[in-house]
Enzyme design. Structure first.
Site, mmCIF file in Angstrom:
data_model
loop_
_atom_site.group_PDB
_atom_site.id
_atom_site.type_symbol
_atom_site.label_atom_id
_atom_site.label_comp_id
_atom_site.label_asym_id
_atom_site.label_seq_id
_atom_site.Cartn_x
_atom_site.Cartn_y
_atom_site.Cartn_z
ATOM 1 N N THR A 24 0.820 -1.206 0.000
ATOM 2 C CA THR A 24 0.000 0.000 0.000
ATOM 3 C C THR A 24 0.856 1.259 0.000
ATOM 4 O O THR A 24 0.429 2.303 -0.487
ATOM 5 C CB THR A 24 -0.947 -0.013 1.213
ATOM 6 O OG1 THR A 24 -1.623 -1.277 1.271
ATOM 7 C CG2 THR A 24 -1.986 1.092 1.130
ATOM 8 N N TYR A 32 5.599 -12.611 4.662
ATOM 9 C CA TYR A 32 4.413 -12.011 4.032
ATOM 10 C C TYR A 32 4.085 -12.812 2.787
ATOM 11 O O TYR A 32 4.828 -12.815 1.814
ATOM 12 C CB TYR A 32 4.705 -10.544 3.711
ATOM 13 C CG TYR A 32 3.621 -9.787 2.977
ATOM 14 C CD1 TYR A 32 2.306 -10.252 2.874
ATOM 15 C CD2 TYR A 32 3.919 -8.558 2.395
ATOM 16 C CE1 TYR A 32 1.336 -9.537 2.201
ATOM 17 C CE2 TYR A 32 2.953 -7.826 1.716
ATOM 18 C CZ TYR A 32 1.664 -8.314 1.624
ATOM 19 O OH TYR A 32 0.708 -7.592 0.951
ATOM 20 N N LYS A 53 2.289 -12.356 7.859
ATOM 21 C CA LYS A 53 1.096 -11.715 7.313
ATOM 22 C C LYS A 53 0.590 -12.616 6.204
ATOM 23 O O LYS A 53 1.279 -12.826 5.203
ATOM 24 C CB LYS A 53 1.417 -10.323 6.760
ATOM 25 C CG LYS A 53 0.225 -9.669 6.051
ATOM 26 C CD LYS A 53 0.611 -8.348 5.400
ATOM 27 C CE LYS A 53 -0.566 -7.764 4.613
ATOM 28 N NZ LYS A 53 -0.206 -6.489 3.936
#
Length: 291
Positions: A45, A133, A161
Site C-alpha cells: 500500500t 508475508y 502476514k
C-alpha cells in the site's frame, strides 16, 4: 506488542511525483489519535515497488521519527532480490524500526526451498523481528504451510502476514507452529474470522480510511467479542470491496484525497482511479462513516 489494527500506510506524493513529507507526518499523527495499534510503512500500500532504495529507507526513517515510540513501526523491506532485501532490512534496523515485513520474492518464482533459504539468510544476517508475508495473488508464488513451519523455528522470524483469505490455510499453519508465532491477516474482508480463529490482528488497507472503526473491530475480536466485531464490521464491507476496484493503492489514495489528507498522486505505472468507480467508492465511504 504486535496485535490489533496495523495500518498499511499509504505514502503521500505530490503531483510531480516527489514525496509529501508534511502529509505523511499529519497522517501518522491522525492514526495515533484514532487508536491505530501499529504503523506498517512502505509495504504494498505504501508503493514500495515504485520507490528507489534511498526513498524507501527515508520513508522508514521519517515514520519511525514521527511515531517516536508511541506504537510499533513495522517496515516493509521485502524484495525479489535477497541482496536488496538485506540492504533494506539492515536500513530498517539502523532507522530503529521495531520489526520488518518481508514479502515473498515476486516475479522470479522461487521454489519452497528457495523461499526457505531466502528468509533464513535475512534472519541470520539482521537481528530484528521479521514477519513473513505471503500474498500469492501479487507475487505468483505461494509459501506453503510446511515452509512457514520450518521458518517459524528460525531465530528472528516472529510471524506471518497471510493475505490468502483462507481460514483453512490459517488453521494449517497454526497446527504446524507453536503458540508464540504471530498470525496477521492481510485481508480486511475476512479479518474478523481470522482473529476469531486465533489470529493476532490485521495489516489493514481499510484502516487508512476508517482507523478508529478498524481498531475497535480488532479490539472486540481479540477480546472474544466476535459478534460485536462482526456487527461493527458489517457497514465496512462495501469499503473493503471498493478499495480493490483497481490495484491497491489506487482506490485508497483516491479515498484519502476525497477526505482531504493528500492529493492522491501515484507514480507510473499506476494511474488515478477510473472515474467509473468514483461513485461506488464514495458510496462505500459514506456507508462506513468516513465522509
Amino acid at each position: 506488542m504486535y496485535r490489533g489494527s496495523m495500518v498499511a500506510l499509504v505514502t503521500p506524493m505530490k503531483a510531480d511525483g516527489s514525496l509529501d513529507w508534511d502529509a505523511l507526518h499529519k497522517l501518522i499523527d491522525w492514526h495515533l489519535e484514532q487508536g491505530t495499534h501499529a504503523i506498517v510503512a512502505v509495504g504494498t500500500t505504501g508503493e514500495s515497488a515504485t520507490l528507489n532504495m534511498a526513498e524507501h529507507l527515508e520513508v522508514i526513517s521519517k515514520v519511525v521519527d514521527q511515531v517516536n515510540g508511541r506504537v510499533p513501526v513495522i517496515a516493509g523491506t521485502g524484495a525479489n532480490s535477497t541482496s536488496e532485501a538485506l540492504e533494506l532490512t539492515q536500513g530498517a534496523k539502523q532507522a530503529k524500526a521495531d520489526a520488518c515485513l518481508l514479502v515473498t520474492p515476486y516475479y522470479n518464482k522461487p521454489s519452497q526451498e528457495g523461499l526457505y533459504q531466502h528468509y533464513c539468510y535475512l534472519a541470520r544476517e539482521v537481528a530484528i523481528p521479521q514477519f513473513l508475508y505471503n500474498v500469492p495473488g501479487r507475487t505468483a508464488v505461494d509459501m506453503l504451510p510446511e515452509t512457514v513451519a520450518r521458518l517459524a523455528t528460525v531465530e528472528n522470524i516472529v510471524g506471518i502476514k497471510d493475505a490468502t483469505a483462507s481460514m483453512e490455510r490459517l488453521q494449517q499453519m497454526q497446527a504446524l507452529t507453536d503458540d508464540s508465532f504471530i498470525f496477521l491477516s492481510g485481508d480486511d474482508a475476512t479479518s474478523v474470522d481470522f482473529m476469531a480463529l486465533g489470529g493476532h490482528g490485521e495489516i489493514s488497507v481499510t484502516a487508512n480510511v476508517v482507523p478508529a472503526q478498524t481498531a475497535k473491530i480488532c479490539e472486540l475480536a481479540l477480546a472474544g467479542n466476535v459478534e460485536q466485531a462482526r456487527e461493527l464490521d458489517r457497514p465496512l464491507a462495501p469499503l473493503h470491496e471498493a478499495l480493490f476496484l483497481e490495484a491497491n493503492p489506487v482506490p485508497v489514495k483516491w479515498a484519502m484525497a476525497r477526505m482531504g489528507f493528500l492529493d492522491g498522486a501515484l507514480r507510473l505505472p499506476l494511474t488515478p482511479l477510473n472515474a467509473v468507480y468514483h461513485a461506488q467508492l464514495e458510496a462505500a465511504m459514506l456507508s462506513a462513516g468516513a465522509i
